[in-house]
Design a protein around this motif. Structure first.
Motif, PDB file in Angstrom:
ATOM      1  N   LYS A  62       0.835  -1.216   0.000  1.00  0.00           N
ATOM      2  CA  LYS A  62       0.000   0.000   0.000  1.00  0.00           C
ATOM      3  C   LYS A  62       0.861   1.254   0.000  1.00  0.00           C
ATOM      4  O   LYS A  62       0.548   2.218  -0.696  1.00  0.00           O
ATOM      5  CB  LYS A  62      -0.933  -0.002   1.209  1.00  0.00           C
ATOM      6  N   ARG A  63       1.962   1.244   0.781  1.00  0.00           N
ATOM      7  CA  ARG A  63       2.848   2.412   0.793  1.00  0.00           C
ATOM      8  C   ARG A  63       3.422   2.672  -0.599  1.00  0.00           C
ATOM      9  O   ARG A  63       3.534   3.823  -1.032  1.00  0.00           O
ATOM     10  CB  ARG A  63       3.978   2.224   1.809  1.00  0.00           C
ATOM     11  N   ASP A  70      -1.604   6.191  -6.160  1.00  0.00           N
ATOM     12  CA  ASP A  70      -2.767   5.296  -6.230  1.00  0.00           C
ATOM     13  C   ASP A  70      -3.342   5.136  -4.823  1.00  0.00           C
ATOM     14  O   ASP A  70      -2.740   4.513  -3.966  1.00  0.00           O
ATOM     15  CB  ASP A  70      -2.335   3.948  -6.784  1.00  0.00           C
ATOM     16  N   LEU A  71      -4.515   5.702  -4.581  1.00  0.00           N
ATOM     17  CA  LEU A  71      -5.127   5.655  -3.249  1.00  0.00           C
ATOM     18  C   LEU A  71      -6.308   4.694  -3.179  1.00  0.00           C
ATOM     19  O   LEU A  71      -7.078   4.725  -2.227  1.00  0.00           O
ATOM     20  CB  LEU A  71      -5.577   7.058  -2.837  1.00  0.00           C
ATOM     21  N   SER A  74      -6.866   2.745  -0.016  1.00  0.00           N
ATOM     22  CA  SER A  74      -6.825   3.532   1.210  1.00  0.00           C
ATOM     23  C   SER A  74      -8.014   3.234   2.113  1.00  0.00           C
ATOM     24  O   SER A  74      -9.161   3.219   1.682  1.00  0.00           O
ATOM     25  CB  SER A  74      -6.804   5.021   0.874  1.00  0.00           C
ATOM     26  N   ALA A  75      -7.727   2.986   3.378  1.00  0.00           N
ATOM     27  CA  ALA A  75      -8.789   2.744   4.357  1.00  0.00           C
ATOM     28  C   ALA A  75      -9.687   3.959   4.494  1.00  0.00           C
ATOM     29  O   ALA A  75     -10.857   3.835   4.840  1.00  0.00           O
ATOM     30  CB  ALA A  75      -8.169   2.383   5.708  1.00  0.00           C
ATOM     31  N   VAL A  76      -9.149   5.136   4.210  1.00  0.00           N
ATOM     32  CA  VAL A  76      -9.964   6.354   4.298  1.00  0.00           C
ATOM     33  C   VAL A  76     -11.142   6.254   3.338  1.00  0.00           C
ATOM     34  O   VAL A  76     -12.275   6.577   3.684  1.00  0.00           O
ATOM     35  CB  VAL A  76      -9.108   7.602   3.980  1.00  0.00           C
ATOM     36  N   TRP A  77     -10.894   5.794   2.113  1.00  0.00           N
ATOM     37  CA  TRP A  77     -11.976   5.669   1.136  1.00  0.00           C
ATOM     38  C   TRP A  77     -13.012   4.664   1.604  1.00  0.00           C
ATOM     39  O   TRP A  77     -14.214   4.871   1.442  1.00  0.00           O
ATOM     40  CB  TRP A  77     -11.422   5.262  -0.230  1.00  0.00           C
ATOM     41  N   ARG A  83     -16.042   2.966  -3.067  1.00  0.00           N
ATOM     42  CA  ARG A  83     -15.498   1.687  -3.529  1.00  0.00           C
ATOM     43  C   ARG A  83     -15.055   1.863  -4.969  1.00  0.00           C
ATOM     44  O   ARG A  83     -15.747   2.444  -5.770  1.00  0.00           O
ATOM     45  CB  ARG A  83     -16.544   0.582  -3.451  1.00  0.00           C
ATOM     46  N   HIS A  84     -13.896   1.331  -5.295  1.00  0.00           N
ATOM     47  CA  HIS A  84     -13.377   1.421  -6.672  1.00  0.00           C
ATOM     48  C   HIS A  84     -13.575   0.107  -7.382  1.00  0.00           C
ATOM     49  O   HIS A  84     -13.540  -0.911  -6.848  1.00  0.00           O
ATOM     50  CB  HIS A  84     -11.885   1.769  -6.662  1.00  0.00           C
TER      51      HIS A  84
END
Length: 84
Positions: A62-63, A70-71, A74-77, A83-84
């Motif tokens: 993820k980092r 690329d996010l 991301s847990a924020v989303w 959702r992507h």
């Protein structure tokens, strides 16, 4: 040996103890950082180590994605329902 009032006294080693209300046995793994202390029972250590290594690999991936802009993971989303 333990020291009490400057006097050496016999002490036990490699025996279970209770610390903070938690039983700690010889061979248990103690992990501590600024957030706290965790006791992992000896018999659970291989499973916990495997889970920790998988999580670290996932976080490293993820980092790398975040560094590339690329996010999507991301847990924020996820928290806000995107959702992507």
């Amino acid at each position: 040996m333990s020291v009490t009032s400057g006097v050496l006294r016999p002490a036990d080693v490699q025996v279970p103890i209770v610390c903070g209300g938690r039983l700690i046995s010889p061979g248990d793994v103690i992990v501590a950082d600024d957030d706290g202390v965790c006791v992992v029972r000896r018999e659970d250590a291989p499973t916990v180590l495997d889970a920790a290594m998988r999580r670290e690999a996932d976080e490293e991936q993820k980092r790398t994605l975040y560094a590339q802009g690329d996010l999507r993971g991301s847990a924020v989303w996820w928290r806000v329902g995107v959702r992507h």
